[in-house]
Design an enzyme around this catalytic site. Structure first.
Site, PDB file in Angstrom:
ATOM      1  N   GLY A  89       5.098  -3.988 -10.642  1.00  0.00           N
ATOM      2  CA  GLY A  89       4.738  -5.270 -10.038  1.00  0.00           C
ATOM      3  C   GLY A  89       3.811  -6.064 -10.940  1.00  0.00           C
ATOM      4  O   GLY A  89       2.814  -6.636 -10.492  1.00  0.00           O
ATOM      5  N   SER A 111       4.301  -8.819 -12.853  1.00  0.00           N
ATOM      6  CA  SER A 111       4.598 -10.210 -13.226  1.00  0.00           C
ATOM      7  C   SER A 111       3.755 -11.246 -12.510  1.00  0.00           C
ATOM      8  O   SER A 111       3.761 -12.422 -12.883  1.00  0.00           O
ATOM      9  CB  SER A 111       6.084 -10.508 -12.973  1.00  0.00           C
ATOM     10  OG  SER A 111       6.379 -10.436 -11.582  1.00  0.00           O
ATOM     11  N   ARG A 112       3.002 -10.845 -11.498  1.00  0.00           N
ATOM     12  CA  ARG A 112       2.214 -11.827 -10.746  1.00  0.00           C
ATOM     13  C   ARG A 112       1.068 -11.130 -10.023  1.00  0.00           C
ATOM     14  O   ARG A 112       1.008  -9.902  -9.945  1.00  0.00           O
ATOM     15  CB  ARG A 112       3.085 -12.576  -9.739  1.00  0.00           C
ATOM     16  CG  ARG A 112       3.720 -11.684  -8.696  1.00  0.00           C
ATOM     17  CD  ARG A 112       4.556 -12.491  -7.723  1.00  0.00           C
ATOM     18  NE  ARG A 112       5.136 -11.640  -6.686  1.00  0.00           N
ATOM     19  CZ  ARG A 112       5.748 -12.098  -5.597  1.00  0.00           C
ATOM     20  NH1 ARG A 112       5.885 -13.408  -5.425  1.00  0.00           N
ATOM     21  NH2 ARG A 112       6.241 -11.263  -4.704  1.00  0.00           N
ATOM     22  N   THR A 160      11.001  -6.795 -10.658  1.00  0.00           N
ATOM     23  CA  THR A 160      12.383  -6.633 -10.195  1.00  0.00           C
ATOM     24  C   THR A 160      13.368  -7.200 -11.206  1.00  0.00           C
ATOM     25  O   THR A 160      14.415  -6.618 -11.478  1.00  0.00           O
ATOM     26  CB  THR A 160      12.575  -7.322  -8.833  1.00  0.00           C
ATOM     27  OG1 THR A 160      11.668  -6.743  -7.886  1.00  0.00           O
ATOM     28  CG2 THR A 160      14.008  -7.138  -8.328  1.00  0.00           C
ATOM     29  N   ASN A 199       1.419  -0.304  -8.598  1.00  0.00           N
ATOM     30  CA  ASN A 199       0.886  -1.510  -7.955  1.00  0.00           C
ATOM     31  C   ASN A 199       1.911  -2.240  -7.091  1.00  0.00           C
ATOM     32  O   ASN A 199       1.540  -2.911  -6.127  1.00  0.00           O
ATOM     33  CB  ASN A 199       0.358  -2.461  -9.040  1.00  0.00           C
ATOM     34  CG  ASN A 199       0.108  -3.854  -8.523  1.00  0.00           C
ATOM     35  OD1 ASN A 199      -0.845  -4.108  -7.797  1.00  0.00           O
ATOM     36  ND2 ASN A 199       0.988  -4.789  -8.889  1.00  0.00           N
ATOM     37  N   SER A 208      -4.879   0.208  -0.071  1.00  0.00           N
ATOM     38  CA  SER A 208      -5.432  -0.999   0.560  1.00  0.00           C
ATOM     39  C   SER A 208      -6.468  -0.573   1.582  1.00  0.00           C
ATOM     40  O   SER A 208      -6.396   0.533   2.135  1.00  0.00           O
ATOM     41  CB  SER A 208      -4.324  -1.791   1.260  1.00  0.00           C
ATOM     42  OG  SER A 208      -4.871  -2.792   2.102  1.00  0.00           O
ATOM     43  N   ASN A 248      -4.426  -2.277  10.677  1.00  0.00           N
ATOM     44  CA  ASN A 248      -4.439  -3.727  10.881  1.00  0.00           C
ATOM     45  C   ASN A 248      -3.293  -4.111  11.810  1.00  0.00           C
ATOM     46  O   ASN A 248      -2.167  -3.639  11.636  1.00  0.00           O
ATOM     47  CB  ASN A 248      -4.291  -4.467   9.544  1.00  0.00           C
ATOM     48  CG  ASN A 248      -4.746  -5.906   9.641  1.00  0.00           C
ATOM     49  OD1 ASN A 248      -5.627  -6.241  10.423  1.00  0.00           O
ATOM     50  ND2 ASN A 248      -4.145  -6.766   8.835  1.00  0.00           N
ATOM     51  N   TYR A 300       3.052  -1.094   6.940  1.00  0.00           N
ATOM     52  CA  TYR A 300       2.376  -1.361   5.674  1.00  0.00           C
ATOM     53  C   TYR A 300       1.123  -0.512   5.556  1.00  0.00           C
ATOM     54  O   TYR A 300       0.875   0.130   4.525  1.00  0.00           O
ATOM     55  CB  TYR A 300       2.032  -2.847   5.584  1.00  0.00           C
ATOM     56  CG  TYR A 300       1.243  -3.234   4.358  1.00  0.00           C
ATOM     57  CD1 TYR A 300       1.867  -3.415   3.132  1.00  0.00           C
ATOM     58  CD2 TYR A 300      -0.145  -3.416   4.432  1.00  0.00           C
ATOM     59  CE1 TYR A 300       1.133  -3.786   1.998  1.00  0.00           C
ATOM     60  CE2 TYR A 300      -0.876  -3.782   3.315  1.00  0.00           C
ATOM     61  CZ  TYR A 300      -0.234  -3.959   2.097  1.00  0.00           C
ATOM     62  OH  TYR A 300      -0.968  -4.305   0.985  1.00  0.00           O
ATOM     63  N   LYS A 349       0.103   2.567   2.820  1.00  0.00           N
ATOM     64  CA  LYS A 349      -1.088   2.530   1.986  1.00  0.00           C
ATOM     65  C   LYS A 349      -1.974   3.753   2.231  1.00  0.00           C
ATOM     66  O   LYS A 349      -2.591   4.285   1.295  1.00  0.00           O
ATOM     67  CB  LYS A 349      -1.868   1.229   2.216  1.00  0.00           C
ATOM     68  CG  LYS A 349      -1.116  -0.011   1.745  1.00  0.00           C
ATOM     69  CD  LYS A 349      -0.777   0.076   0.259  1.00  0.00           C
ATOM     70  CE  LYS A 349      -0.099  -1.154  -0.271  1.00  0.00           C
ATOM     71  NZ  LYS A 349       0.170  -1.081  -1.724  1.00  0.00           N
TER      72      LYS A 349
END
Length: 240
Positions: free
Chosen positions: A10, A12-13, A34, A80, A132, A139, A145, A149
């Site tokens: 991950g 690229s951003r 991706t 990541n 996370s 949450n 999710y 984590k």
């Protein structure tokens, strides 16, 4: 000194890009996204290794290529890449649950599996799994999710113990980091009402930025962090 290659998934951003920038001068990077088109102006000394981690076939091929092309010189892995679909579990379709489990948990597990044998042969290596704060706190509307984590933190602790059981003398470390509310493209979509609620729970009275997390990753990869292992590092402004 042997070449040190670092895989960043991950990359690229967002957080992955910030980590890439922080490590770019000191290490040779293996950058994942991706699609290759996600990258621009990549330093020729770095490598691209792209795959859709939500596709089990592509994940399997990715792991094979990682071992074949970079195994001997691979020093670090930053797991990541991650996705989220924020909604009540009651209304979450099974295909979203499967994708969350595949990208956020199974992909890091399979990547760890792919590199562990070589790390044991080399007697060195660092794996940092990006968890996370919600893996610990939970949450609302992020049940799956959060579970993925939490799984990454448990995976890291377990593998650190496993390495110790397999090798008496080694310099292999496996740990996780748990960012809190960090300003990224993912958090940009959070409605302002919820942003203010999150802010109230942060003693630092502000949200974090990706460079603060990237600096911690750079430190954890370094020899200065050689006694930090099998633990989860919170980077969350003291979130309660």
């Amino acid at each position: 000194m042997p070449e040190k290659k670092i895989l960043i998934t991950g990359a690229s951003r967002g957080l992955g890009l910030a980590i890439s920038n922080a490590l770019s001068k000191e290490y040779t990077l293996i950058l994942h996204a991706t699609r290759k088109e996600s990258f621009t102006n990549v330093d020729p000394k770095h490598h691209l290794l792209c795959a859709d981690l939500s596709d089990p076939t592509q994940l399997n091929e990715f792991c094979k290529r990682l071992k074949k092309e970079h195994g001997d010189t691979l020093y670090g892995v930053i797991n990541n890449a991650g996705i989220t679909f924020d909604k009540s579990l009651i209304y979450q379709p099974e295909n979203e649950i499967d994708k969350l489990l595949q990208v956020n948990l199974k992909a890091p597990i399979m990547i760890c599996k792919a590199v562990m044998k070589q790390f044991l042969l080399n007697k060195r290596g660092v794996i940092i799994n990006v968890s996370s704060c919600v893996g610990e706190t939970g949450n609302a509307f992020q049940a799956v999710y959060s579970a993925t984590k939490a799984g990454l933190a448990a995976l890291s602790k377990s593998l650190a113990r496993e390495v110790s059981a397999l090798s008496e003398e080694h310099a292999i470390r496996i740990l996780s980091i748990a960012p809190g509310f960090i300003e990224t493209e993912m958090t940009d979509t959070v409605p302002e009402k919820f942003r203010q609620e999150y802010l109230k729970a942060i003693p630092a009275n502000r949200f974090g930025n990706v460079n603060e997390v990237a600096d911690v990753v750079a430190f954890l990869l370094s020899d200065k962090a050689s006694y930090i292992n099998g633990t989860n590092i919170n980077i969350n402004g003291g979130i309660l």
